[in-house]
Design a protein around this motif. Structure first.
Motif, PDB file in Angstrom:
ATOM      1  N   ARG A 142       0.881  -1.146   0.110  1.00  0.00           N
ATOM      2  CA  ARG A 142       0.151  -0.010  -0.072  1.00  0.00           C
ATOM      3  C   ARG A 142       0.913   1.293   0.081  1.00  0.00           C
ATOM      4  O   ARG A 142       0.527   2.137  -0.685  1.00  0.00           O
ATOM      5  CB  ARG A 142      -0.785  -0.016   1.078  1.00  0.00           C
ATOM      6  CG  ARG A 142      -2.067  -1.165   1.123  1.00  0.00           C
ATOM      7  CD  ARG A 142      -3.105  -0.945   2.253  1.00  0.00           C
ATOM      8  NE  ARG A 142      -4.154  -1.820   2.158  1.00  0.00           N
ATOM      9  CZ  ARG A 142      -5.420  -1.729   2.758  1.00  0.00           C
ATOM     10  NH1 ARG A 142      -5.389  -0.823   3.708  1.00  0.00           N
ATOM     11  NH2 ARG A 142      -6.223  -2.773   2.765  1.00  0.00           N
ATOM     12  N   GLN A 143       1.842   1.308   0.772  1.00  0.00           N
ATOM     13  CA  GLN A 143       2.743   2.338   0.955  1.00  0.00           C
ATOM     14  C   GLN A 143       3.421   2.910  -0.558  1.00  0.00           C
ATOM     15  O   GLN A 143       3.570   3.775  -0.839  1.00  0.00           O
ATOM     16  CB  GLN A 143       3.765   2.231   2.060  1.00  0.00           C
ATOM     17  CG  GLN A 143       4.446   3.511   2.282  1.00  0.00           C
ATOM     18  CD  GLN A 143       5.297   3.390   3.621  1.00  0.00           C
ATOM     19  OE1 GLN A 143       5.310   2.405   4.414  1.00  0.00           O
ATOM     20  NE2 GLN A 143       6.117   4.382   3.729  1.00  0.00           N
ATOM     21  N   ALA A 144       3.941   1.595  -1.000  1.00  0.00           N
ATOM     22  CA  ALA A 144       4.603   1.827  -2.336  1.00  0.00           C
ATOM     23  C   ALA A 144       3.810   2.209  -3.228  1.00  0.00           C
ATOM     24  O   ALA A 144       4.230   2.931  -4.199  1.00  0.00           O
ATOM     25  CB  ALA A 144       5.350   0.502  -2.427  1.00  0.00           C
ATOM     26  N   GLN A 145       2.541   1.740  -3.324  1.00  0.00           N
ATOM     27  CA  GLN A 145       1.674   2.150  -4.539  1.00  0.00           C
ATOM     28  C   GLN A 145       1.473   3.549  -4.497  1.00  0.00           C
ATOM     29  O   GLN A 145       1.124   4.288  -5.298  1.00  0.00           O
ATOM     30  CB  GLN A 145       0.514   1.258  -4.534  1.00  0.00           C
ATOM     31  CG  GLN A 145       0.774  -0.191  -4.969  1.00  0.00           C
ATOM     32  CD  GLN A 145       1.521  -0.330  -6.132  1.00  0.00           C
ATOM     33  OE1 GLN A 145       0.990   0.412  -7.248  1.00  0.00           O
ATOM     34  NE2 GLN A 145       2.991  -0.853  -6.202  1.00  0.00           N
ATOM     35  N   LEU A 146       1.287   4.155  -3.088  1.00  0.00           N
ATOM     36  CA  LEU A 146       1.115   5.396  -3.027  1.00  0.00           C
ATOM     37  C   LEU A 146       2.267   6.452  -3.528  1.00  0.00           C
ATOM     38  O   LEU A 146       1.963   7.308  -4.506  1.00  0.00           O
ATOM     39  CB  LEU A 146       0.867   5.862  -1.549  1.00  0.00           C
ATOM     40  CG  LEU A 146      -0.431   5.609  -0.793  1.00  0.00           C
ATOM     41  CD1 LEU A 146      -0.559   5.834   0.564  1.00  0.00           C
ATOM     42  CD2 LEU A 146      -1.556   6.426  -1.650  1.00  0.00           C
TER      43      LEU A 146
ATOM     44  N   GLY B 142       1.115  12.140  -9.595  1.00  0.00           N
ATOM     45  CA  GLY B 142       1.430  13.346  -8.724  1.00  0.00           C
ATOM     46  C   GLY B 142       2.093  14.288  -9.150  1.00  0.00           C
ATOM     47  O   GLY B 142       1.900  15.303  -9.315  1.00  0.00           O
ATOM     48  N   ILE B 143       3.535  13.946  -9.672  1.00  0.00           N
ATOM     49  CA  ILE B 143       4.282  15.000 -10.317  1.00  0.00           C
ATOM     50  C   ILE B 143       3.903  15.597 -11.329  1.00  0.00           C
ATOM     51  O   ILE B 143       3.864  16.890 -11.350  1.00  0.00           O
ATOM     52  CB  ILE B 143       5.501  14.379 -10.610  1.00  0.00           C
ATOM     53  CG1 ILE B 143       6.532  13.792  -9.195  1.00  0.00           C
ATOM     54  CG2 ILE B 143       6.563  15.275 -11.239  1.00  0.00           C
ATOM     55  CD1 ILE B 143       7.710  13.220  -9.406  1.00  0.00           C
ATOM     56  N   PRO B 144       3.293  14.885 -12.318  1.00  0.00           N
ATOM     57  CA  PRO B 144       2.739  15.649 -13.540  1.00  0.00           C
ATOM     58  C   PRO B 144       1.331  16.582 -13.123  1.00  0.00           C
ATOM     59  O   PRO B 144       1.250  17.766 -13.679  1.00  0.00           O
ATOM     60  CB  PRO B 144       2.119  14.560 -14.372  1.00  0.00           C
ATOM     61  CG  PRO B 144       2.802  13.532 -14.135  1.00  0.00           C
ATOM     62  CD  PRO B 144       3.359  13.659 -12.603  1.00  0.00           C
ATOM     63  N   LEU B 145       0.629  16.189 -12.244  1.00  0.00           N
ATOM     64  CA  LEU B 145      -0.362  17.062 -11.620  1.00  0.00           C
ATOM     65  C   LEU B 145       0.133  18.324 -11.017  1.00  0.00           C
ATOM     66  O   LEU B 145      -0.623  19.614 -11.095  1.00  0.00           O
ATOM     67  CB  LEU B 145      -1.226  16.271 -10.745  1.00  0.00           C
ATOM     68  CG  LEU B 145      -2.308  15.380 -11.319  1.00  0.00           C
ATOM     69  CD1 LEU B 145      -2.871  14.576 -10.187  1.00  0.00           C
ATOM     70  CD2 LEU B 145      -3.300  15.888 -12.091  1.00  0.00           C
TER      71      LEU B 145
END
Length: 249
Positions: A9-13, A21-24
C-alpha cells in the motif's frame, strides 16, 4: 494487515505520486504561471497534460516493477522542473528561468528520491513473503558491478548495464541472461571469505569480485552463478517459493 500488505500500500502511493502526482503538480504550476502572465501562452498547458497521459500509461506497465521507479522519478522530476523554470519567463519577475539548469538537477534528484523510496519500501529488507507478491523483484549484486538479479513469476534473470560507444557517442544498454524458473536445479546461500576467485558462465564487463559476506549460488541449465548479495538467505527462500509455484502452474 500483514507486513507485505503494508509495504504494498505504501509503495503504490509513492508510485502513484511519481507517475501521476508529479505531472499534476506540473499542471497546477503551469496553470498558475499562465494565468498570472500578461501575455499568456495557453498552448504550454498541453505539455503537462501529455506528461500526465504518459504517466498514466507508464504506471500501468511499471507499477509492479520497482527497478523502473527511480528512473521514472528522475525523468518526471527533471522535466517538471525544467519546463516550470522556463515557463516563468512569461512572468515579469521570471528570474527563475535563468536558473533552469540547477532547478532541473534539483527536480531530478527529488524525483529520483521518491522513486528510490518506493523501491526500498517494497524491497528492503528482503523477506521470504515477497515471493507471494506480484512484484518483479530486483536485487543489486554486492561490489563494484552493474549486475542485478531479477525474479518474476516465470523466470530469473541477470542484467548487466554496460556503456557502448557508437557513432552518436556513448550509450547505455542492458544485457540480459534469463532462465525459466522451472529450469533452476539448485539455489543455495553461502558465506564467502573474500579469498574466492569468482567465475561466471558468461563474460561480464564488470564482474563482481569475491568479498566477505553472504552470497547466492544459482544453478540452472548447466550454469553456476555465485552472486555476492547481503540478503542471499532471504533471496534463496524467495526463489525456492517462486520455483515451487512455477512448477505447479
Amino acid at each position: 494487515m500483514s507486513s507485505l500488505e503494508a509495504r504494498h500500500r505504501q509503495a503504490q502511493l509513492v508510485v502513484s505520486f511519481v507517475y501521476l502526482g508529479i505531472p499534476l503538480v506540473f499542471l497546477g504550476l503551469t496553470l498558475w504561471i499562465v494565468s498570472a502572465a500578461k501575455e499568456p501562452d495557453w498552448l504550454v498547458v498541453l505539455i503537462p497534460l501529455v506528461l500526465l497521459a504518459v504517466g498514466w500509461w507508464r504506471r500501468g506497465e511499471s507499477r509492479l516493477k520497482p527497478a523502473r521507479w527511480t528512473s521514472a522519478g528522475t525523468a518526471m522530476g527533471s522535466l517538471t522542473a525544467l519546463c516550470t523554470a522556463l515557463f516563468t519567463g512569461m512572468l515579469e519577475s521570471g528570474r527563475l528561468a535563468a536558473w533552469f539548469l540547477p532547478v532541473t538537477i534539483a527536480g531530478a534528484i527529488l524525483g529520483a528520491g521518491f522513486g528510490r523510496y518506493g523501491f526500498r519500501t517494497v524491497m528492503s529488507p528482503a523477506i521470504a513473503e515477497l515471493a507471494e507478491s506480484a512484484y518483479e523483484l530486483s536485487f543489486r549484486i554486492r561490489g563494484l558491478t552493474r549486475l542485478r538479479l531479477s525474479i518474476d513469476a516465470e523466470r530469473v534473470a541477470l542484467h548487466e548495464q554496460i556503456v557502448v560507444h557508437t557513432e552518436d557517442g556513448r550509450k547505455k544498454i542492458e544485457r540480459e541472461k534469463a532462465y525459466p524458473l522451472t529450469a533452476v536445479t539448485g539455489v543455495f546461500d553461502v558465506s564467502l571469505s573474500g579469498a574466492e576467485r569468482l567465475r561466471f558462465p558468461v563474460n561480464l564487463r564488470l564482474a563482481p569480485a569475491g568479498s566477505p559476506g553472504p552470497a547466492l549460488i544459482l544453478q540452472v541449465q548447466g550454469d553456476d552463478w555465485v552472486l555476492p548479495q547481503n540478503e542471499a538467505p532471504a533471496i534463496a527462500q524467495i526463489l525456492d517459493r517462486r520455483i515451487a509455484s512455477a512448477r505447479t502452474h
